[in-house]
Write a protein that holds these residues in place. Structure first.
Motif, mmCIF file in Angstrom:
data_model
loop_
_atom_site.group_PDB
_atom_site.id
_atom_site.type_symbol
_atom_site.label_atom_id
_atom_site.label_comp_id
_atom_site.label_asym_id
_atom_site.label_seq_id
_atom_site.Cartn_x
_atom_site.Cartn_y
_atom_site.Cartn_z
ATOM 1 N N ALA A 1 92.178 9.323 61.258
ATOM 2 C CA ALA A 1 92.426 9.338 59.574
ATOM 3 C C ALA A 1 92.094 7.723 59.731
ATOM 4 C CB ALA A 1 94.371 9.814 59.573
ATOM 5 N N LEU A 2 91.857 7.336 58.850
ATOM 6 C CA LEU A 2 91.408 6.227 57.815
ATOM 7 C C LEU A 2 92.912 5.295 57.683
ATOM 8 C CD1 LEU A 2 88.359 6.161 55.822
ATOM 9 C CD2 LEU A 2 88.779 5.117 58.416
ATOM 10 N N GLU A 3 94.389 6.373 56.802
ATOM 11 C CA GLU A 3 96.215 6.072 56.631
ATOM 12 C C GLU A 3 96.283 5.517 57.185
ATOM 13 O OE1 GLU A 3 98.157 5.020 53.668
ATOM 14 O OE2 GLU A 3 95.944 6.402 53.121
ATOM 15 N N SER A 4 96.056 5.774 58.849
ATOM 16 C CA SER A 4 96.696 4.469 59.806
ATOM 17 C C SER A 4 96.455 2.903 60.423
ATOM 18 C CB SER A 4 96.762 5.716 60.840
ATOM 19 O OG SER A 4 95.532 5.395 61.282
ATOM 20 N N LEU A 5 94.563 3.286 59.190
ATOM 21 C CA LEU A 5 94.008 2.027 59.207
ATOM 22 C C LEU A 5 94.996 0.844 58.150
ATOM 23 C CD1 LEU A 5 90.786 2.770 60.234
ATOM 24 C CD2 LEU A 5 92.669 2.446 62.217
ATOM 25 N N ARG A 6 94.692 1.372 57.080
ATOM 26 C CA ARG A 6 95.414 0.769 55.853
ATOM 27 C C ARG A 6 96.544 0.426 56.151
ATOM 28 N NH1 ARG A 6 92.358 5.128 53.483
ATOM 29 N NH2 ARG A 6 90.208 4.295 52.623
ATOM 30 N N GLU A 7 97.466 1.409 56.920
ATOM 31 C CA GLU A 7 99.134 1.407 57.168
ATOM 32 C C GLU A 7 98.883 0.020 57.551
ATOM 33 O OE1 GLU A 7 102.790 3.485 58.654
ATOM 34 O OE2 GLU A 7 101.253 4.629 58.489
#
Length: 516
Positions: free
Chosen positions: A157-163
């Motif tokens: 997941a890329l959302e964790s990277l953004r977070e």
């Protein structure tokens, strides 16, 4: 104080601006590049994981117990969900128990290649960027073929990277604000540490402007240890000497302070020398002025003193030439006047020559030990007839024999001059008394005569050449006003004192001679 606040403020502002600029640059870079950097690293991690799994499948170790740890590390450390399928759809290995959705996603990707967004591509795999509309999340997916022919799907997941990037930016901003605050406080201390010695140097320079060289820079640094060879470390720093000890300057300001101290000492010594030279120059100018005045006065006095006898000589000589009086008695009287006036001129010229030799140090002083009492008896004996003619009583009774040091011939001239003055100015009871006063190793010889005291305003000038208290009386006995000048010059050549004192009934002239 204004300069101090200004310099401190500038240093603090500079530190604040630098810290704020550094934090701002970091924040901007994080905001714009950190997410892309994370994605790039994630791609590289997934590609590396794929290569390890593919190699293991080709070597037949994919399902071995030895590969379990490696497989778990790839999935756990990279936060990657991985599933390996056979071409028929059977699950060979998976990092999650719920692999049905992943299998379906793999088939959808393979069957619909036009509907996927490829972000990277390798020899046997593709990296895709997919949106999960149900969860409103974005994923990075790797789809490929292993060396043993099986299929693999890896997803993260890329959302964790953004977070993570967002949290990192917020934390960086918080840390930046704290850092700026700490930097301002530290900058204040650092500014004071820098400005304190600078202000001390400024105060020293201000005092130096007002020619006050007592203030010195309080040296920083540390004492030099003779046992250590610090030349290689401090070859560009000069040693400072404080209270006789060598110190190594702590920094460039200490070195500047050491130079200021040296400059202060050099300036103080130079100004002292200049002041001494200026005082000496002033004395030379005053001495030259005084000499010029004395020369003018001397020429005036000599001209005045010679004018009268020359006029008399010329007048009487012309009388003889014109035979004004033919009798022998008159001619003899004319000749006596001429001889007398010529004698006065001769004596005055001799005294002037003597005084000139004494004042310019051309007359040699022969110091010897002699009996002063015997000398005085000889002088008074020679003046006995003159004393009797003027009815003067001389008292030299009770003079003990004393031996003194001096030039006997010049001492005789001094006493003769004192006695001659006493005879010419003796009045009232008409008494002259010569007596001694002993003070340790010095003998004072005094010549006292009864008569009028010397006016107080004239006492300081009677030693000057041609100075006469009573000009009429001096002319009466043929005085030239040079005798006391010769006395003063003689006593100066002996480095001894002479002087005069008024008494109620007369005047005392004295001189001092060393007995040892």
């Amino acid at each position: 104080m204004k300069k101090k606040r200004s310099l401190t403020r500038q240093i603090m502002l500079m530190i604040f601006v630098l810290a704020a600029a550094a934090i701002m640059v970091c924040w901007v870079l994080n905001s714009t590049l950190l997410e892309d950097y994370y994605v790039m690293k994630k791609k590289a991690g997934m590609a590396e994981g794929y290569q390890v799994i593919s190699q293991a499948s080709g070597e037949g170790e994919l399902l071995s117990a030895d590969f379990d740890v490696t497989f778990e590390n790839i999935c756990a450390n990279g936060n990657i969900i991985t599933v390996v399928l056979t071409p028929g759809g059977e699950v060979v290995r998976s990092s999650t128990l719920d692999f049905s959705m992943l299998r379906q996603e793999l088939w959808d990707t393979i069957l619909n290649p036009d509907q996927v967004n490829v972000v990277a591509e390798g020899k046997s795999y593709q990296m895709l960027l997919k949106n999960d509309t149900r969860l409103n999340s974005e994923y990075l997916v790797l789809v490929g073929t292993l060396e043993d022919g099986n299929l693999i799907l890896m997803r993260t997941a890329l959302e964790s990277l953004r977070e993570s990037a967002s949290i990192s930016n917020r934390f960086l901003l918080l840390v930046g604000l704290i850092t700026i605050g700490i930097s301002c406080i530290a900058g204040g201390f650092m500014a004071r540490r820098i400005t304190r010695p600078i202000l001390q140097l400024a105060d020293i320079s201000k005092k130096m402007v007002h020619l006050d060289f007592n203030a010195k820079y309080v040296h920083g640094g540390w004492k030099k240890d003779p046992s250590l060879n610090l030349k290689a470390v401090f070859d560009r720093r000069q040693l400072a000497v404080v209270d006789g000890e060598e110190w190594i300057p702590g920094n460039e300001i200490d070195l500047l302070g050491n130079h200021m101290n040296q400059l202060s000492e050099v300036l103080e010594r130079t100004i002292s020398e200049l002041k001494s030279a200026n005082v000496e120059l002033t004395r030379d100018i005053e001495r030259k002025t005084k000499i010029d005045e004395m020369r003018k006065e001397f020429l005036s006095n000599v001209s005045h003193e010679l004018k009268t006898p020359l006029a008399l000589i010329q007048g009487y000589a012309e009388g003889l030439q014109e035979c004004i009086n033919d009798d022998e008695e008159s001619r003899n009287w004319y000749c006596e006047v001429i001889i007398d006036e010529a004698g006065k001129m001769n004596r005055m010229v001799k005294k002037l020559l003597t005084l000139n030799q004494l004042e310019f140090g051309n007359d040699q002083v022969v110091m010897e030990r002699f009996n002063i009492t015997e000398l005085i008896r000889g002088i008074t004996s020679a003046s006995g007839i003159l004393l009797d003619q003027k009815g003067i009583a001389l008292d030299i009774q009770g003079l003990d024999d004393f031996y003194v040091w001096g030039d006997e011939f010049k001492v005789e001239e001094v006493i003769t001059n004192y006695l001659s003055n006493a005879i010419n100015h003796c009045e009232g009871e008409k008494k002259i008394r010569i007596f001694y006063t002993r003070r340790e190793d010095v003998l004072r010889i005094s010549v006292f005569n009864t008569g009028k005291p010397i006016p107080e305003e004239d006492i300081g000038q009677i030693w000057d050449k041609f100075y006469k208290v009573d000009k009429a009386r001096t002319r009466e006995y043929g005085g030239s006003g040079i005798g006391l000048s010769i006395v003063k010059a003689i006593m100066d050549s002996f480095h001894q004192e002479c002087g005069v004192m008024n008494h109620e009934d007369g005047v005392e002239f004295w001189m001092e001679l060393s007995m040892r």
